[in-house]
Design a protein around this motif. Sequence first.
Motif, PDB file in Angstrom:
ATOM      1  N   TYR A 266     -47.601 -12.989 -70.185  1.00  0.00           N
ATOM      2  CA  TYR A 266     -48.749 -13.746 -70.670  1.00  0.00           C
ATOM      3  C   TYR A 266     -49.094 -13.286 -72.077  1.00  0.00           C
ATOM      4  N   LYS A 267     -49.957 -14.058 -72.738  1.00  0.00           N
ATOM      5  CA  LYS A 267     -50.510 -13.708 -74.039  1.00  0.00           C
ATOM      6  C   LYS A 267     -51.952 -13.244 -73.840  1.00  0.00           C
ATOM      7  N   LEU A 268     -52.433 -12.433 -74.800  1.00  0.00           N
ATOM      8  CA  LEU A 268     -53.789 -11.887 -74.684  1.00  0.00           C
ATOM      9  C   LEU A 268     -54.435 -11.904 -76.063  1.00  0.00           C
ATOM     10  N   ALA A 269     -55.721 -12.239 -76.118  1.00  0.00           N
ATOM     11  CA  ALA A 269     -56.456 -12.234 -77.381  1.00  0.00           C
ATOM     12  C   ALA A 269     -57.934 -11.983 -77.101  1.00  0.00           C
ATOM     13  N   TYR A 270     -58.657 -11.488 -78.111  1.00  0.00           N
ATOM     14  CA  TYR A 270     -60.086 -11.232 -77.928  1.00  0.00           C
ATOM     15  C   TYR A 270     -60.887 -11.666 -79.145  1.00  0.00           C
ATOM     16  N   LEU A 271     -62.196 -11.870 -78.918  1.00  0.00           N
ATOM     17  CA  LEU A 271     -63.155 -12.198 -79.972  1.00  0.00           C
ATOM     18  C   LEU A 271     -64.466 -11.495 -79.676  1.00  0.00           C
ATOM     19  N   GLN A 272     -65.249 -11.235 -80.734  1.00  0.00           N
ATOM     20  CA  GLN A 272     -66.553 -10.602 -80.593  1.00  0.00           C
ATOM     21  C   GLN A 272     -67.592 -11.337 -81.438  1.00  0.00           C
TER      22      GLN A 272
ATOM     23  N   LEU B 201     -70.874 -10.153 -66.395  1.00  0.00           N
ATOM     24  CA  LEU B 201     -69.478 -10.571 -66.442  1.00  0.00           C
ATOM     25  C   LEU B 201     -69.341 -12.038 -66.056  1.00  0.00           C
ATOM     26  N   ARG B 202     -68.694 -12.796 -66.934  1.00  0.00           N
ATOM     27  CA  ARG B 202     -68.378 -14.194 -66.638  1.00  0.00           C
ATOM     28  C   ARG B 202     -66.867 -14.357 -66.679  1.00  0.00           C
ATOM     29  N   THR B 203     -66.283 -14.718 -65.551  1.00  0.00           N
ATOM     30  CA  THR B 203     -64.844 -14.943 -65.501  1.00  0.00           C
ATOM     31  C   THR B 203     -64.578 -16.425 -65.286  1.00  0.00           C
ATOM     32  N   GLU B 204     -63.535 -16.914 -65.929  1.00  0.00           N
ATOM     33  CA  GLU B 204     -63.138 -18.313 -65.776  1.00  0.00           C
ATOM     34  C   GLU B 204     -61.629 -18.369 -65.603  1.00  0.00           C
ATOM     35  N   THR B 205     -61.183 -19.088 -64.597  1.00  0.00           N
ATOM     36  CA  THR B 205     -59.755 -19.248 -64.340  1.00  0.00           C
ATOM     37  C   THR B 205     -59.438 -20.732 -64.249  1.00  0.00           C
ATOM     38  N   ILE B 206     -58.494 -21.169 -65.070  1.00  0.00           N
ATOM     39  CA  ILE B 206     -58.058 -22.564 -65.088  1.00  0.00           C
ATOM     40  C   ILE B 206     -56.624 -22.615 -64.580  1.00  0.00           C
ATOM     41  N   ARG B 207     -56.374 -23.479 -63.612  1.00  0.00           N
ATOM     42  CA  ARG B 207     -55.020 -23.668 -63.076  1.00  0.00           C
ATOM     43  C   ARG B 207     -54.594 -25.107 -63.327  1.00  0.00           C
ATOM     44  N   ALA B 208     -53.401 -25.254 -63.917  1.00  0.00           N
ATOM     45  CA  ALA B 208     -52.821 -26.576 -64.163  1.00  0.00           C
ATOM     46  C   ALA B 208     -51.370 -26.533 -63.712  1.00  0.00           C
ATOM     47  N   GLY B 209     -51.127 -26.913 -62.473  1.00  0.00           N
ATOM     48  CA  GLY B 209     -49.792 -26.801 -61.937  1.00  0.00           C
ATOM     49  C   GLY B 209     -49.364 -25.342 -61.900  1.00  0.00           C
ATOM     50  N   LYS B 210     -48.224 -25.015 -62.517  1.00  0.00           N
ATOM     51  CA  LYS B 210     -47.733 -23.632 -62.535  1.00  0.00           C
ATOM     52  C   LYS B 210     -48.346 -22.808 -63.661  1.00  0.00           C
ATOM     53  N   TYR B 211     -49.137 -23.437 -64.514  1.00  0.00           N
ATOM     54  CA  TYR B 211     -49.716 -22.745 -65.656  1.00  0.00           C
ATOM     55  C   TYR B 211     -51.136 -22.283 -65.364  1.00  0.00           C
ATOM     56  N   TRP B 212     -51.600 -21.295 -66.138  1.00  0.00           N
ATOM     57  CA  TRP B 212     -52.935 -20.752 -65.908  1.00  0.00           C
ATOM     58  C   TRP B 212     -53.528 -20.221 -67.213  1.00  0.00           C
ATOM     59  N   PHE B 213     -54.835 -20.121 -67.210  1.00  0.00           N
ATOM     60  CA  PHE B 213     -55.613 -19.547 -68.319  1.00  0.00           C
ATOM     61  C   PHE B 213     -56.790 -18.812 -67.703  1.00  0.00           C
ATOM     62  N   SER B 214     -57.008 -17.560 -68.102  1.00  0.00           N
ATOM     63  CA  SER B 214     -58.129 -16.772 -67.587  1.00  0.00           C
ATOM     64  C   SER B 214     -58.892 -16.152 -68.744  1.00  0.00           C
ATOM     65  N   SER B 215     -60.176 -15.993 -68.556  1.00  0.00           N
ATOM     66  CA  SER B 215     -60.978 -15.286 -69.549  1.00  0.00           C
ATOM     67  C   SER B 215     -62.022 -14.427 -68.845  1.00  0.00           C
TER      68      SER B 215
ATOM     69  N   VAL C  53     -65.204 -11.716 -75.734  1.00  0.00           N
ATOM     70  CA  VAL C  53     -64.387 -12.656 -74.963  1.00  0.00           C
ATOM     71  C   VAL C  53     -62.941 -12.186 -75.028  1.00  0.00           C
ATOM     72  N   VAL C  54     -62.326 -11.985 -73.877  1.00  0.00           N
ATOM     73  CA  VAL C  54     -60.899 -11.680 -73.808  1.00  0.00           C
ATOM     74  C   VAL C  54     -60.243 -12.751 -72.942  1.00  0.00           C
ATOM     75  N   ALA C  55     -59.170 -13.329 -73.456  1.00  0.00           N
ATOM     76  CA  ALA C  55     -58.469 -14.396 -72.728  1.00  0.00           C
ATOM     77  C   ALA C  55     -57.014 -14.026 -72.521  1.00  0.00           C
ATOM     78  N   ALA C  56     -56.477 -14.445 -71.388  1.00  0.00           N
ATOM     79  CA  ALA C  56     -55.053 -14.277 -71.084  1.00  0.00           C
ATOM     80  C   ALA C  56     -54.521 -15.622 -70.599  1.00  0.00           C
ATOM     81  N   TRP C  57     -53.269 -15.942 -70.944  1.00  0.00           N
ATOM     82  CA  TRP C  57     -52.740 -17.244 -70.568  1.00  0.00           C
ATOM     83  C   TRP C  57     -51.216 -17.245 -70.617  1.00  0.00           C
ATOM     84  N   ASP C  58     -50.630 -18.186 -69.882  1.00  0.00           N
ATOM     85  CA  ASP C  58     -49.198 -18.427 -70.013  1.00  0.00           C
ATOM     86  C   ASP C  58     -48.921 -19.857 -70.462  1.00  0.00           C
ATOM     87  N   LEU C  59     -49.968 -20.574 -70.851  1.00  0.00           N
ATOM     88  CA  LEU C  59     -49.818 -21.917 -71.397  1.00  0.00           C
ATOM     89  C   LEU C  59     -49.246 -21.843 -72.811  1.00  0.00           C
ATOM     90  N   PHE C  60     -48.305 -22.710 -73.138  1.00  0.00           N
ATOM     91  CA  PHE C  60     -47.733 -22.760 -74.496  1.00  0.00           C
ATOM     92  C   PHE C  60     -47.284 -21.371 -74.964  1.00  0.00           C
TER      93      PHE C  60
END
Length: 371
Positions: free
Chosen positions: A160-166, A252-266, A282-289
């Motif tokens: 997965y990829k990981l990125a953050y913002l403040q 803590l606010r967590t969000e998980t998006i599922r689109a078929g085999k792909y996902w995005f979490s923050s 905000v820290v996000a992890a994803w395997d989309l794109f």
Amino acid sequence: MPELDPPQRQSPDSLILTGFWYRALPADRVHRNRLHKATLLEIPLVIGRDRIGQPFALRDACPHRGMPLNCGRFDGENLECGYHGWQFDVHNGQCELIPSLTADQTLKVDRIYAGSYPCEEQDSFIWVFIPDPAPPGAGFAPPVDPPDAAPQIEKCTSKYKLAYLQAEMPVSIDHGIIGLMDPAHGPFVHQAWWWRSQHSIHEKQKNFEPIPNGFRMSAHTPSSNSAPYKLLRLYADADSITTTIDFVLPSLRTETIRAGKYWFSSLTTVTPITRNHCRIDVVAAWDLFRWVPFVPTLLKFVFAKFVEQDRRTMELQAEGLKHNPHLMLIDDADRPAKWYFQLKAAHLEAKRTGTEIKHPMSGPVTLKWRS
């Protein structure tokens, strides 16, 4: 008729919850053998890494005469106060040396501690556990063991990829949190041609359920008036996209998006710096794109735009709050904010009485609003 809470005065002293993990600094800003200053819950901290890269956090004040320890010398293992040379183990705060003592003086150096806090690195951040305060005059002792590990983002695959913002917010922790969970401000604060407009407002209905120390917006189809979700459905070739959002104390606010085999979490947190200043991370992890090189930059742009819009809004809100105005919360759009305040009160009452927390939600609830 919608329920309307009686007007309330804005409290100038929002209670800050202890006994939880909080994000302190981005991990890529904390380097080996260097000292970094931070403030959490109005506690001055000095944060660093030892010679093998393990993070540590000490109260930024020598227990001898209060000299900031960040002004001292650090050899990768012990931190030496720059005033009188007292040395402390950076991981447990135990005093190792007092240079001024003579051979016949029997002061038990190893019973002296600088304030030390459990510290972990997780998902691009250094987390610090802030325990409940000791009784007045008790002095410092070895660090307490936290009841659990630092929070981490849900990851559905190993790659997965990981990125953050403040963003710094000039408001109390309470206003930072209820702003984070507010479902009705989107069309007014987050307007953009590539997201949504004020003209796209329509009625929404979401199901919520209680979870330990928090509540969940149950898995649902994302808003149909958001262009990125339409693009996601096309890319993933998914019959449906589902989003699940949790809020858990302290912030803590967590969000998980599922689109078929792909996902995005923050995982988004609101950290109290002082009584009237907080920070959103905000820290996000994803395997989309994941194989498209510009996607991390694009996602950071989108998140940065959102966070900056929220920061600017709260900056303006802070001007109004200076005058201690009457405030009110309405149903259904402000019900999550009400649950937050009720959860916070229930947590504090449970700590006071030593009993189980009484959850404000008795079961699943359906809320409706326009946004």
